[in-house]
Design an enzyme around this catalytic site. Structure first.
Site: not given
Length: 844
Positions: A568, A579, A594
């Site tokens: 999560s 990124d 998740k």
């Protein structure tokens, strides 16, 4: 959730109680449960349940991300999940029960949502209780009459989750007896054989490896040999003898030692052979009976609101695995875990033979300050201020905890039997409740000094963040202090920069998520500004959450360490930093996967009754990386992958029922940094070369192969000789590894533990003890259960007033972290940015 776990493993509890089919000379008195328990319990919905059920169902239908109607498909999932909750191993419900209840299968959702009819759920729950009673009667009969046959090569499945249900009661009883053999054998394998007990006792009465101090001129006096314990109070000096042969036999054994009746372990073996097997069997019988009775007592104390919770929680999970229904107590426990604080007395409690026992007292807590409470005390009654005491003997532990917790500055009076005292001795202890902070679950840091090339010592910082905790309202009471992992991590980062670390590892391996807002602001500690995560809601609208503060707390070499347990919010942070090219991601082959967000809705705001109906936690958004890819199912793939057995044990989101799919959306606009990307191939290559040659990772690869082999076989032997041989092989393998590790003579690097309180102090605390490496990763090898059925299930009715989990073995070496530190050193040596260059003013 503890109650869901209790029910899911109830078949273990029942078959364990059967486990006295051993050869016993005469019938025995077994622990009994107060009252008559056959067909005496039948739960029924309350008048308010209809409104609660309709409310939960319609909130799910209207606000869940999928906007799924409560149709036949949802009804079938609902039905299957509810039966699985009650009978996960298909040992309770008969095929005839299933066929009878199947009439509800395609209409369960409609009955709940439109009519608020929960009667089918209670009928199934009551049938489950009836089967429990029937099995209990069968168990108690077998405890007195049956014998074990543990010398055959029969094999049984250790997991019946996908097996056929028993056709009738006779077939069910056959399954129970098979599983009973397995559970009894498991208990027996965890006890010493006669030969092992003899060796242990011989070691206790003689100290091997000492030199004879007499007649030093005689060369023979240097011969290695035993020096026997002699003298007064020998029983006290023979520590823990009673744990091997029992309290009743310990004085007799001590007397024989004093009479010098034992000249070798063989003499002790001959002494034990005549009675020790029968004693062990009786001990196993009593242990299993006590455990079963305690657990059955807890099941029998389930009330209608708890049964409703199991039912509606199954409805929520039929939409996706992370939507849930919490009753009042479950909701409060969830908020406590996020706040890292509760209002109570600061004692950890457990249940033992019907008594609530104080297991630990937190330093500085109201209980500790009272000077009237100590470990081992038994709580027999609880009184609120101005009210009479309520007897809590034989009471379910969670209810005792509820009575002890309460608002800050209120008084609670405990009636206590002091530790070690006779049960007739009682005393009253009045304690003023206060806020109890669970600091052990907060962020913490370590500074590790590692010798590098050219004689230089490198300093690395490691920050362990177990969750994205924060401040919640608990039962109408707010925490008195703000808890923020962003502020805590910023404080630890500044401390590490003061100590001039060369790089930082953010350890998220045990981080299952938490508050999304904290995840976003914490990510902002490492980037100037920009989007962190994209959220898509039930209507398909995209919302971008990002860091708008250009200040950066730390801009040096940064690694994020992940595992399959990273889920999560921790996946969002790892994905964003990956990124942006801001951090190197290292860990298991992927995180949990998740990629959904849940919103808790307190039902009281929609409810017309006077009671608290709890809350429903509904998945209403999906997470997407700034690149547009979802983290759902696929998780975050590290830049450098490390072998771990956890990836074959924990299958991640993809293994969960009703998991949402992976997809993509349009990428957000963000500035990608190119400083790290050119180094990744070389960092990966160096790590792969080390890992391929590292003997500790060889152990991990070996354990992965063994686990996969066992998982493919799906069965376990009921033959004691076969299992003893497997047990001996496991022991020899472990001892061989330990010898190999010790032979290397490796030392742990000098390490300083830094708590949040330490971060406010000048300098560093005293270093941890420098230990020789004696074990490998607690996160890998110790996770492996070579024989799932050989590990006894957790039968303790344990809860704690603090809610703190037991600590891992800190003496074990964490090979994942060790390799991560080496990778970070490679980065520094390859020209990583100078650490700690930014520590700007402000609270970011």
């Amino acid at each position: 959730m503890k109650m869901r776990s209790l029910i899911a493993s109830a078949f273990h509890l029942l078959v364990l109680a059967l486990a006295c089919r051993g050869e016993v000379a005469a019938p025995r008195e077994l622990p009994s449960i107060p009252g008559k328990y056959t067909n005496t319990m039948s739960l029924a919905p309350s008048p308010e349940d209809s409104e609660i059920a309709r409310l939960v169902a319609n909130l799910l239908k209207q606000t869940h991300f999928t906007r799924h109607k409560i149709d036949n498909a949802i009804s079938e999932r609902f039905f299957d999940l509810y039966l699985e909750t009650l009978d996960s191993q298909r040992m309770f419900f008969l095929e005839s029960d299933y066929q009878e209840f199947s009439a509800f299968k395609d209409q369960l959702g409609d009955l709940t949502a439109r009519k608020g009819d929960t009667q089918p759920g209670f009928e199934m729950f009551n049938r489950w209780l009836l089967r429990v009673d029937q099995q209990y009667a069968f168990v108690m009969a077998n405890l007195r009459t049956n014998t074990f046959k543990l010398d055959t090569e029969q094999k049984v499945p250790f997991n019946r989750r996908d097996a056929d249900r028993p056709k009738d009661l006779t077939e069910a009883q056959t399954l129970w007896l098979q599983r009973l053999d397995l559970e009894f054998l498991t208990e027996k394998l965890n006890k010493p054989t006669v030969a092992e007990a003899s060796s242990n006792l011989w070691t206790k009465i003689s100290r091997h490896g000492r030199t004879n101090p007499l007649n030093t001129d005689n060369p023979d006096s240097k011969k290695i040999g035993p020096v026997f314990l002699e003298g007064t109070n020998l029983l006290a000096r023979l520590t823990n003898v009673d744990s091997i042969i029992g309290t009743n036999r310990a004085p007799e054994f001590t007397k024989l030692v004093e009479e010098k009746r034992f000249a070798s372990s063989k003499d002790i073996e001959n002494y034990l052979a005549t009675w020790f097997p029968a004693y062990q069997q009786e001990e196993i019988v009593q242990t299993l009976a006590r455990r079963y009775n305690r657990t059955l007592r807890n099941l029998k104390q389930i009330e209608a609101p708890e049964a409703l919770q199991f039912y509606l929680d199954s409805l929520a999970r039929s939409f996706d695995p992370h939507s849930s229904y919490f009753d009042k107590r479950a909701a409060e426990s969830f908020h406590i875990s996020m706040n890292l604080a509760l209002f109570g007395i600061g004692a950890t409690l457990s249940s033992e033979d019907g008594y609530t026992v104080i297991r630990d007292v937190k330093a500085g807590s109201p209980a500790e300050k009272s000077k009237q409470v100590k470990i081992g005390d038994k709580i027999v009654a609880v009184a609120q201020e101005g009210q009479p005491p309520v007897d809590v003997v034989e009471e379910k532990l969670s209810r005792v905890v509820d009575q002890i917790r309460g608002p800050k500055d209120t008084k609670v009076t405990l009636t206590i039997i002091p530790s070690g005292a006779d049960s007739s001795k009682r005393r009253l202890v009045t304690i003023v409740r206060d806020e109890i902070k669970l600091e052990e679950a907060a962020a913490k840091a370590r500074l590790v000094e590692i010798p590098g090339p050219n004689g230089k010592t490198n300093r690395l910082g490691v920050i362990d963040l177990p969750s994205f905790y924060g401040s919640f309202n608990v039962g109408g009471r707010s925490a008195t202090s703000l808890r923020s992992p962003t502020l805590d991590v910023a404080k630890l980062l500044r401390k590490l920069m003061e100590e001039k670390v060369d790089g930082v590892i953010l350890d998220l391996r045990a981080n299952g998520g938490g508050l999304l807002e904290e995840c976003v602001t914490l990510t902002g500690l490492f980037i100037k500004s920009g989007p962190v995560v994209q959220l898509v809601d039930t209507l398909g609208r995209v919302r971008v959450l990002g860091d708008e503060d250009p200040r950066v707390v730390y801009d040096g070499p940064l690694m994020v360490l992940t595992s399959r347990n990273s889920a999560s919010a921790s996946e969002i942070l790892a994905a964003a930093l990956q990124d942006y090219g801001r951090a190197l991601i290292v860990g298991e082959e992927s995180t949990h996967g998740k990629g959904t967000a849940q919103h808790p809705l307190q039902l009281r705001q929609y409810f017309v009754g006077d009671s608290d109906p709890g809350e429903v936690k509904i998945t209403d958004n999906k997470f997407y990386r700034v690149t547009g890819a979802s983290t759902q199912l696929k998780g975050v793939v590290p830049d450098v992958v490390l072998p771990s057995i956890n990836v074959v044990i924990n299958r991640g989101e993809a293994s969960l029922s009703n998991a949402l799919p992976w997809d993509t959306i349009v990428a957000a606009s963000f500035d990608h940094l190119d400083k790290l990307q050119p180094l990744i191939p070389e960092l990966r290559h160096r790590s792969e070369e080390r890992v391929a040659k590292d003997p500790d990772f060889d152990y991990v690869r070996e354990d992965i192969a063994r686990f996969k082999k066992q998982e493919a076989e799906k069965v376990v032997s009921l033959s004691e000789p076969t299992r003893r041989a497997e047990q001996l092989a496991d022991k020899e393998r472990a001892e061989k590894r330990k010898r190999e590790i010790l032979a290397r003579g490796e030392k742990e690097p000098l390490t300083y533990e830094i708590s949040l309180k330490d971060a406010d102090k000048p300098g560093l605390p005293a270093p941890m003890t420098n230990k020789t490496v004696v074990a490998i990763s607690r996160r890998d090898v110790n996770t492996l259960k070579v024989d799932k059925a050989a590990a006894p299930p957790s039968l303790e009715d344990d809860d704690d007033e603090l809610g703190a989990a037991a600590a891992e073995d800190s003496a074990a070496v964490d090979i994942q972290l060790r390799e991560a530190e080496k990778i970070l050193l490679d980065w520094v040596q390859l020209g990583g940015a100078r650490s700690g260059t930014t520590a700007q003013a402000g609270t970011k």
